[in-house]
Design a protein around this motif. Structure first.
Motif, PDB file in Angstrom:
ATOM      1  N   TRP A   1      50.835  12.096  85.621  1.00  0.00           N
ATOM      2  CA  TRP A   1      51.852  13.144  85.578  1.00  0.00           C
ATOM      3  C   TRP A   1      53.010  12.754  86.482  1.00  0.00           C
ATOM      4  O   TRP A   1      52.922  11.815  87.263  1.00  0.00           O
TER       5      TRP A   1
ATOM      6  N   CYS B   1      52.976   6.573  83.171  1.00  0.00           N
ATOM      7  CA  CYS B   1      52.147   7.768  83.384  1.00  0.00           C
ATOM      8  C   CYS B   1      51.503   8.206  82.072  1.00  0.00           C
ATOM      9  O   CYS B   1      50.326   8.589  82.061  1.00  0.00           O
ATOM     10  N   ASP B   2      52.250   8.153  80.981  1.00  0.00           N
ATOM     11  CA  ASP B   2      51.673   8.514  79.687  1.00  0.00           C
ATOM     12  C   ASP B   2      50.519   7.588  79.332  1.00  0.00           C
ATOM     13  O   ASP B   2      49.479   8.037  78.849  1.00  0.00           O
TER      14      ASP B   2
ATOM     15  N   ARG C   1      48.482  18.011  82.248  1.00  0.00           N
ATOM     16  CA  ARG C   1      48.053  16.888  83.086  1.00  0.00           C
ATOM     17  C   ARG C   1      48.411  17.052  84.553  1.00  0.00           C
ATOM     18  O   ARG C   1      48.046  16.211  85.371  1.00  0.00           O
TER      19      ARG C   1
ATOM     20  N   ASP D   1      47.466   8.638  81.451  1.00  0.00           N
ATOM     21  CA  ASP D   1      47.196  10.079  81.518  1.00  0.00           C
ATOM     22  C   ASP D   1      47.581  10.669  82.866  1.00  0.00           C
ATOM     23  O   ASP D   1      46.938  11.586  83.372  1.00  0.00           O
TER      24      ASP D   1
END
Length: 116
Positions: free
Chosen positions: A27, A21-22, A106, A25
């Motif tokens: 969540w 997810c990071d 986010r 971008d």
């Protein structure tokens, strides 16, 4: 549980949030930590379900909750929940100031609707 194949208490977590997810971008709702390699992924209530995807791609059977105050483990292979297990290398959760769902900035305003 500390001598069970699939748990390495000496491996640190991969970070403070879901790795995939990071990178995208994205969540998450809650986080889970692989007890074998330290990969942090998002739970099955999250849109992307990266913790389960990690198990499916690696076969690493155990995850631990990566939420503050929780220390339960889940065995994907047997679908068993364990109230506790061996202490894993710190940190044992995401930062306490990280919101749930997260990360800050986010999460869409309609996040609850997207989980249905």
């Amino acid at each position: 549980m500390s001598d069970i194949a699939g748990i390495d208490p000496n491996v640190p977590p991969s970070g403070a949030g879901c790795v995939e997810c990071d990178a995208a971008d994205g969540w998450w709702f809650h986080l889970r930590r692989c007890a074998q390699c330290g990969h942090v992924g998002c739970c099955d209530d999250s849109p992307a379900k990266h913790a389960t995807a990690h198990y499916q791609s690696t076969g690493h059977p155990f995850i631990q909750s990566y939420e503050p105050g929780e220390d339960w483990f889940w065995n994907f292979t047997t679908s068993e929940l364990y109230d506790s297990g061996p202490e894993l290398t710190a940190p044992v959760s995401h930062p306490k100031d990280q919101p749930v769902p997260g990360p800050a900035g986010r999460v869409p305003a309609n996040w609850a609707e997207t989980l249905r």
